[in-house]
Design a protein around this motif. Structure first.
Motif, PDB file in Angstrom:
ATOM      1  N   GLU A 479      -3.685  91.661 -12.403  1.00 40.70           N
ATOM      2  CA  GLU A 479      -3.392  92.420 -13.636  1.00 40.70           C
ATOM      3  C   GLU A 479      -1.894  92.450 -13.891  1.00 40.70           C
ATOM      4  O   GLU A 479      -1.416  92.176 -14.995  1.00 40.70           O
ATOM      5  CB  GLU A 479      -3.913  93.861 -13.497  1.00 40.70           C
ATOM      6  CG  GLU A 479      -5.419  93.989 -13.418  1.00 40.70           C
ATOM      7  CD  GLU A 479      -6.064  93.912 -14.786  1.00 40.70           C
ATOM      8  OE1 GLU A 479      -5.422  94.302 -15.771  1.00 40.70           O
ATOM      9  OE2 GLU A 479      -7.201  93.414 -14.861  1.00 40.70           O
ATOM     10  N   LEU A 506     -13.759  87.272 -10.306  1.00 37.30           N
ATOM     11  CA  LEU A 506     -14.530  88.486 -10.668  1.00 37.30           C
ATOM     12  C   LEU A 506     -15.986  88.123 -10.943  1.00 37.30           C
ATOM     13  O   LEU A 506     -16.903  88.855 -10.573  1.00 37.30           O
ATOM     14  CB  LEU A 506     -13.910  89.162 -11.896  1.00 37.30           C
ATOM     15  CG  LEU A 506     -12.553  89.822 -11.669  1.00 37.30           C
ATOM     16  CD1 LEU A 506     -11.917  90.193 -13.003  1.00 37.30           C
ATOM     17  CD2 LEU A 506     -12.702  91.074 -10.796  1.00 37.30           C
ATOM     18  N   LYS A 511     -18.634  91.070 -11.134  1.00 38.44           N
ATOM     19  CA  LYS A 511     -17.910  92.083 -11.919  1.00 38.44           C
ATOM     20  C   LYS A 511     -17.708  91.529 -13.332  1.00 38.44           C
ATOM     21  O   LYS A 511     -16.592  91.205 -13.754  1.00 38.44           O
ATOM     22  CB  LYS A 511     -16.565  92.396 -11.261  1.00 38.44           C
ATOM     23  CG  LYS A 511     -16.718  93.071  -9.895  1.00 38.44           C
ATOM     24  CD  LYS A 511     -15.357  93.342  -9.277  1.00 38.44           C
ATOM     25  CE  LYS A 511     -15.500  94.060  -7.940  1.00 38.44           C
ATOM     26  NZ  LYS A 511     -14.207  94.233  -7.249  1.00 38.44           N
ATOM     27  N   SER A 513     -18.136  92.895 -16.286  1.00 37.96           N
ATOM     28  CA  SER A 513     -17.472  93.750 -17.280  1.00 37.96           C
ATOM     29  C   SER A 513     -15.958  93.565 -17.204  1.00 37.96           C
ATOM     30  O   SER A 513     -15.281  93.398 -18.228  1.00 37.96           O
ATOM     31  CB  SER A 513     -17.860  95.205 -17.047  1.00 37.96           C
ATOM     32  OG  SER A 513     -17.272  96.015 -18.011  1.00 37.96           O
ATOM     33  N   GLU A 514     -15.413  93.567 -15.929  1.00 38.76           N
ATOM     34  CA  GLU A 514     -13.970  93.403 -15.760  1.00 38.76           C
ATOM     35  C   GLU A 514     -13.544  91.998 -16.195  1.00 38.76           C
ATOM     36  O   GLU A 514     -12.489  91.828 -16.824  1.00 38.76           O
ATOM     37  CB  GLU A 514     -13.572  93.633 -14.290  1.00 38.76           C
ATOM     38  CG  GLU A 514     -13.720  95.071 -13.822  1.00 38.76           C
ATOM     39  CD  GLU A 514     -15.107  95.384 -13.290  1.00 38.76           C
ATOM     40  OE1 GLU A 514     -16.059  94.693 -13.708  1.00 38.76           O
ATOM     41  OE2 GLU A 514     -15.239  96.335 -12.501  1.00 38.76           O
TER      42      GLU A 514
END
Length: 1427
Positions: A479, A506, A511, A513-514
């Motif tokens: 990030e 991810l 994951k 959604s992320e």
């Protein structure tokens, strides 16, 4: 994200591989070119090691490397242009499309079943190409060259000299300041010397000797002899050698020297228009877009210079690709050569590359350890003074706005980074992570943000790739790295790499959604292609979640499709929209659906997929659109334009189906025959049937019953099995199971219901029916061939076209289309054919509908119209008769559009002249009917049938005596009249008539009436007028009276036996007279002829007319009786010879004497009592006609009632003969006709109306009425339950009937004078006459002992006694009159009632069952006077 071919570990390992440069002599390059390959391309398929490799880490621990891949590239001395990279990426994506016939993945989520491509190869190709084409950067070493291969051919004069030259060239490229590209990992780059030997042409001995010399010079680990081209080119072509190069070369990577030169040419020529960097485009235009004037841009027309250049560039590239893929690669190589190359790469990696990397890591590690002796803080403090080439210290804000510090190559922080990168490349992820982590801290301390972001990125990837996963994946590192690259360093390429890596990691951890959030965050305006691909992957993330987010998937697919479209990727854009459409379709998101369909239509049209485009635009128009009128108009024009293009491709093909306007097929009506003629003056045409009439199931059933009635009369009481009720108009409610019959040369009108769902008008031009016809001669046996509609077939079936037919916005409108069959046969109406267009300027302004004021013939079409058809497919009624039909859904046939055209038939038209619309109840009016045969063949057997035969008559055999023509009868009476002698006023004038003369009692149905045609035939074109009398129905109100005219052709036809014509007369009747009548036995036993049978008839006439109709007064002009047994003899209460006048609400009472008549049983006796000086002959037409019709309707009514009571009677025993005899005495069969005139004032003119009322008297003493009384409904009462008696009670006559068995009459003086002084008792002789009214023998008992019980009677009438016998028993024969002499004794004067004798009667053979008293209704008063 979509599924990938590689796992995430394989993907990351292949993304970061050791890079090896290749520098070839010209001769060596020529050798490889014999295989259409460069040296780098030659070795590329063999660059993955097939076995594990071992190396030792700085701590001397053994480290295993699996599945290692290296990359060998030609040296390129200038960095690639961003424009060329973009161009390459664009082409990579556009070339990669979903495979044809690929089975899509079906995902079921909630209510949705979605067909989605499970893989996205274009995204993987893009990603691979993107990572390979990334330019080398100073802040990281992953794509810096670790080693360099120097390749020389053995056929050169002095190969060793050539090696020296190449080595110097490499040194110059790496260390000279004029070359900033490519980047090298360490100053001491590994050089590996490769001698290339062509086996087919070179001397092997010389090559071996040169190789020996090389080993002496460079060591065995630093050089290699590679033998290639073993295959002789003229060997047989049938030997198939695999081509492992094609899959690599198709990707056209940027490192390929030759293709790169092509790109640079293109990009240098067109850099300005082709590529615009983010900053430049912002300067040029506030909206940052790469391909602003791109030819495939949705909203921009093509044709600018830029776009054509771009098109040429892209097509040339495609062509070069095609040529590349077409040429064979490795034509001179055998499988042994393939193994040699594979062995060469293994030797190079094992003996040269990996030892070199191991040594370099060890050196770097030693350097770092020696430096760690210094204090970390001191080192941090002092390095700022000693590193001379660093930029001076800056404030933190300034740092954050730049990429931070720039380190010199020998800076210790970069050495840590270099070591970390080397460890990463050889899969030593643990050591790599610790180095990255250390470097990250240093960079962050120095605020070197670009370096820090790189270290963070790789630390996160290393942590993820560590075997055994000792630590979780630090997503926050990624990030931070992405944010730094994007916001601080403004480097979108590095940010994109970060996102691609992180999203894949991810995804592997589920994951989604992320991952989706990460992908969406990197979409921006600077690259449409990148944004489109990332949005598409985000959409796949949403659909792959544990609970799929279907709508989010669809929404992001739409966004991706939009960006693909802007990037010029039309096929991908279309695919995205089509996938999203699956979600929005049929869920009520109409505006979204419209948008998607519109875009799909546009993209399909651009890609020349015209059928798909037409289909998409069709959907926009046929769904109930919520769009504003202007938008709908645009959609319609677009559809017409696309449609026109599609139809021009196949002009000779079948007519296409049009989607507009909607046709409500089930509302289609078919009418057989000519349109109804309007009324002309006094002539009123028969109403018949027309398309303007609403369907009424009740009335159609009545017409059917009337037709069945007349057909059964014609066929002697039976209906033929092939009988088909005539149906003129077929619709959704009629019975359409049989093929309808139409007559040749008579039009067939088809009414089609169109609905325009749009808010803009539609203009249909040249609208006509589409049909198929099979000629058949029904008299002969052979059949003709089937004819489709064509230009030459007008002689078979004429077709009428509507030139212009405008349907306003959201309007439902019917079109009536006609066919004229000219031959017999089978006709099938298939549908309608028309040109569909829109009206110019059809958008409403200021809320005013523009279609208002558009007149027929003045429509301005916008010139765009398409010809097409719509089929009329009518589903028949659902079958529900058998068990199988009830359990399944089956539909019967609907044949209304498949008429059979039969031979010529006569055609009747009926006109009514002077036909009234309003009548008084009972009023008689004379009208005329005109029958016209408008066909070419004669008609016969003309009959009329009606449910109300009492309403009209054509007259009996005596009709000829009345005036014939309408003009002659204008001022005459409708009746036949004669002038009478005034002296005969009181007495009856007799005449007689047979019911057979008036069609009653002949055994036929009274409703079916023969029309008295002269000669019983009506010739073609002939017409005849006949009189018709009408009588106003007895009930007031509006009456609809149906006439069905039946007629036949003289020739008998196989298909159609008869024809009918319908007429509905609407008559409004108003109240006139109300008549009540009773008949009772006369007390006078003897009549003039001495017979004992006479009766009194009381007629009560009331004027119940309301003055609204303008009737001034009624005159009773005549009372007539008609009966087989009785006749009126005279009037009793006439005072003078004037008419009986009745003003409004007045009542008159008339009394008549009736006697038995002696005539025969067949004929009726008519007796007329005239109240004026004109006798109406009641036994002639029309008076007698209506009388006999009322008789038959009365008979029918009582017949129906008796039927209803039949079930009740069935329980009881049948009547005894004796009971019947008793009942017969009280029956009387006497019918009264009251004839009247009414004086009406209308428009200051006086009119005289005539009429007659009938009263049927059946029972003595029972009141009868001129029309049946309405029975009052009883009030609601509680239900009573009772048990039915098992034993039936024998039927017995009522006391009323028994009292009429014997008629009694007392004869005595009205007053009697007696001198009571002389004699105290006064005796008066009294005669009691007894008359037996029945035909049976009756026992009579007279009891004189009866005394009035009530004191009231005693007060009024004094008491007296009978002398002599107090009881008499007599026996009377049938119809016998007996006289009994009695004496009454009075003791003083007064008024006495002599009616005290009680008379009992019983039939002889009965006991006491029917015995009852005979009570005299009237008092017999006598006055006793004293003298």
């Amino acid at each position: 994200m979509a599924q990938c071919v590689q796992s995430v570990q394989e993907f990351i390992q292949d993304s970061f591989v050791p890079l090896v440069a290749a520098l070839c002599s010209e001769e060596a390059e020529r050798l490889t070119r014999r295989n259409n390959l460069s040296f780098a391309e030659l070795v590329r398929p063999f660059c993955r090691l097939t076995s594990e490799v071992h190396m030792r880490d700085p701590n001397n621990q053994l480290h295993i490397i699996k599945n290692l891949k290296i990359a060998v590239n030609n040296i390129i001395t200038h960095p690639p242009q961003p424009g060329a990279i973009r161009k390459l990426l664009h082409d990579v994506v556009s070339v990669s499309q979903p495979a044809e016939g690929l089975v899509a993945n079906v995902i079921t989520a909630g209510d949705y079943d979605l067909n989605i491509s499970a893989t996205t190869p274009w995204f993987e190709s893009y990603r691979e190409c993107f990572l390979q084409s990334m330019p080398a950067s100073d802040h990281e070493f992953l794509n810096h060259y670790v080693a360099c291969m120097l390749v020389v051919s053995s056929s050169e004069p002095d190969p060793v000299e050539q090696f020296l030259k190449l080595s110097q060239e490499q040194h110059r490229i790496q260390h000279s300041s004029e070359y900033s590209y490519p980047k090298w990992f360490i100053p001491n780059t590994l050089k590996y010397y490769v001698l290339l030997h062509d086996v087919s042409t070179g001397e092997e001995q010389r090559a071996d000797s040169i190789y020996e010399e090389m080993k002496q010079r460079y060591g065995t680990q630093g050089c290699y002899l590679l033998k290639i081209n073993s295959r002789v080119s003229n060997r047989g072509a049938d030997e198939q050698i695999p081509d492992p190069w094609s899959q690599y070369l198709q990707k056209n990577t940027i490192q390929n020297q030759d293709s790169y030169e092509d790109y640079t040419v293109v990009s240098n020529k067109n850099t300005d228009h082709l590529i615009s960097d983010g900053i430049d485009s912002e300067i040029k235009d506030s909206l940052s877009n790469n391909f602003k004037t791109h030819p495939l841009q949705l909203d921009h027309p093509s044709g600018s210079l830029d776009s054509t250049d771009y098109m040429k560039a892209s097509t040339s590239l495609q062509d070069s690709k095609k040529s590349n893929s077409g040429t064979p690669h490795g034509a001179c190589l055998t499988l042994t050569d393939h193994d040699r190359i594979r062995q060469f790469i293994q030797e190079f990696t094992f003996r040269g590359l990996l030892p070199h990397i191991e040594k370099t890591i060890r050196q770097l590690n030693d350097q770092l350890i020696s430096r760690k002796g210094l204090s970390r803080s001191l080192f941090s403090a002092t390095k700022k003074w000693f590193s001379g080439s660093k930029v001076p210290e800056k404030s933190i804000n300034e740092l954050k706005n730049t990429s931070g510090l720039l380190y010199p190559p020998e800076a210790p922080e970069l050495q840590i980074r270099k070591m970390a990168d080397l460890c990463f490349l050889v899969q030593h992820y643990e050591l790599a992570y610790s180095c990255y982590h250390t470097a990250k801290k240093d960079f962050l301390n120095d605020q070197a943000m670009l370096y820090a972001a790189g270290a963070l990125e790789m630390a996160a990837v290393s942590a993820f790739l560590q075997p055994g996963a000792p630590r979780p994946y630090p997503a926050h590192y990624m990030e931070t790295a992405i944010q730094t690259y994007r916001d601080i360093c403004k480097n979108m390429v590095l940010a994109e790499r970060c996102v691609l890596l992180s999203a894949e990691i991810l995804k592997s951890q589920s994951k989604y959604s992320e991952a989706a959030a990460l992908l969406i965050r990197l979409t921006s305006e600077d690259s449409d292609l990148r944004s489109a691909l990332l949005l598409e992957q985000a959409a796949h993330c949403f659909i792959n979640m544990k609970s799929p987010m279907v709508r989010k998937f669809a929404f992001h697919m739409i966004l991706a499709g939009h960006r693909f479209s802007k990037a010029g990727q039309k096929k991908h854009a279309l695919r995205c929209y089509c996938q999203a459409m699956q979600v929005y379709k049929g869920k009520g998101w109409s505006l979204a659906e419209d948008h998607i369909n519109f875009t799909i239509g546009r993209q399909s049209f651009t890609l020349r997929q015209l059928d798909n485009a037409v289909s998409a635009f069709r959907h926009i128009l046929i769904n109930d659109s919520k769009q504003p009128p202007a938008q709908q108009g645009a959609f319609l024009r677009e559809y017409l334009y696309v449609y026109k293009n599609a139809t021009q491709l196949s002009p000779d093909g079948p007519l296409p189906q049009l989607p507009l306007p909607y046709i409500n097929s089930s509302a289609t009506r078919v009418f057989f025959g000519h349109d109804r003629r309007p009324a002309e003056g006094e002539k009123q045409a028969a109403t018949h049937v027309s398309l303007d009439q609403e369907y009424d199931s009740e009335s159609s059933q009545q017409w059917k019953e009337l037709e069945e009635q007349v057909v059964s009369v014609i066929n002697k009481g039976t209906i033929p099995s092939n009988f088909q009720p005539t149906q003129f108009c077929l619709n959704r409610y009629s019975d359409n199971s049989k093929f309808p019959l139409a007559v040749i040369e008579e039009p067939i009108t088809v009414e089609v219901s169109f609905r325009n769902p749009l808010k803009v008008p539609l203009l249909l031009t040249d609208l006509s029916l589409l049909w198929k016809f099979q000629p058949k001669d029904f008299s002969a046996k052979h059949d003709g061939e089937t004819k489709e509609q064509g230009t030459c077939d007008e002689d078979m079936v004429g077709t009428e076209a509507i030139a212009e037919f405008l349907i306003n916005s959201e309007e439902t409108k019917v079109a009536r289309l006609k066919l004229f069959p000219h031959q017999t046969g089978e006709l099938h109406i298939l549908g309608v054919v028309y040109n569909l267009g829109s009206v110019q300027g059809a958008v409403s302004l200021d809320g005013i509908d523009p279609s208002i004021g558009l007149q027929t013939g003045k429509f301005v079409s916008n010139g765009l119209s398409v010809r097409g058809r719509q089929d009329l497919e009518i589903q028949g009624p659902r079958l529900n008769n058998t068990k199988e039909e009830k359990t399944s859904i089956k539909y019967g046939p609907d044949r209304r559009l498949d008429p059979i055209i039969t031979e010529e038939m006569p055609l009747l038209e009926v006109f009514f002249i002077n036909f009234p619309t309003g009548l008084l109840c009972g009023e008689i009016r004379k009208a005329y009917v005109e029958f016209v045969n408008v066909s070419k063949c004669p008609l016969t057997a003309l009959k009329v049938v009606s449910k109300h035969p009492e309403f009209f008559t054509f007259g009996g055999n005596t009709a000829a005596l009345t005036p014939l023509s309408p003009s002659a009868s204008e001022n005459c009476s409708a009746y036949k009249t004669v002038v009478t002698d005034p002296t005969s006023v009181r007495t009856a004038l007799l005449s007689s008539a047979s019911s057979a003369d008036f069609g009653v009692g002949t055994g036929g149905s009274p409703e079916v009436i023969q029309v008295p045609l002269p000669d019983a035939v009506l010739l073609p074109g002939a017409s005849v007028q006949l009189p018709m009398w009408l009588r106003g129905p007895d009930e007031e109100g509006v009456h609809e009276i149906n006439f069905l005219f039946y007629y036949e052709s003289i020739k008998k036809h196989s298909k159609m036996c008869h024809r009918v014509l319908r007429h509905t007369a609407v008559i409004c009747t108003s109240r006139s007279l109300h008549i009540r009548a009773t008949v009772c036995r006369s007390n006078a036993l003897g009549d003039e002829e001495g017979r004992g049978d006479n009766m009194l008839l009381f007629v009560d006439v009331e004027n119940i007319n309301t003055s609204e109709t303008g009737v001034k007064e009624f005159h009773i002009v005549q009372v007539s009786s008609n009966s087989k047994h009785w006749k009126l003899q005279k009037s009793v209460n006439i005072s003078g010879d004037k008419d009986t006048k009745l003003a409004s609400r007045e009542r008159a009472k008339l009394c008549f004497k009736a006697v038995r008549c002696k005539n025969s049983e067949e004929n009726y006796t008519f007796a007329d009592i005239v109240f004026g000086n004109e006798q109406i002959i009641s036994s002639a037409s029309p008076c007698a006609d209506f009388f006999f019709q009322s008789l038959s309707s009365e008979f029918k009514r009582t017949h129906v009632q008796s039927h209803t009571h039949a079930s009740q009677r069935a329980v009881k025993q049948s009547f005894d003969e004796t009971v019947r005899l008793i009942q017969k005495c009280s029956e009387v069969d006497l019918n009264i006709v009251v004839l009247w005139k009414a004086y009406v004032v209308e428009d200051s003119k006086q009119l005289i109306l005539e009429g007659q009322h009938h009263v049927a008297l059946n029972t003595v003493g029972k009141e009868a009425f001129s029309f049946p009384q309405k029975q009052e409904l009883p009030e609601t009462v509680l239900l009573k339950f009772f048990r039915p008696e098992n034993t039936p009670v024998p039927a017995r006559p009522t006391p009323e009937q028994l009292s009429n068995l014997i008629k009694t009459s007392l004869h005595y003086p009205e007053s009697f004078n007696h001198s009571f002084h002389q004699k105290s008792l006064c005796l008066v002789p009294v005669t009691l006459l007894l008359s037996n009214c029945s035909q049976a023998v009756v026992d009579v008992m007279i009891d004189l002992r009866h005394k009035p019980t009530s004191s009231e009677a005693l007060e009024i009438h004094g008491s007296f006694t009978w002398l002599g016998q107090t009881q008499y028993k007599l026996q009377l024969k049938g119809q016998e009159v007996y006289s009994l002499q009695l004496k009454a004794c009075f003791v003083h004067t007064g008024v006495y009632n002599l009616g005290t004798p009680r008379v009992f009667a019983k039939l002889v053979d009965q006991v006491t069952l029917f015995e009852t008293s005979q009570q005299n209704s009237m008092p017999a008063l006598i006055i006793i006077n004293n003298i």
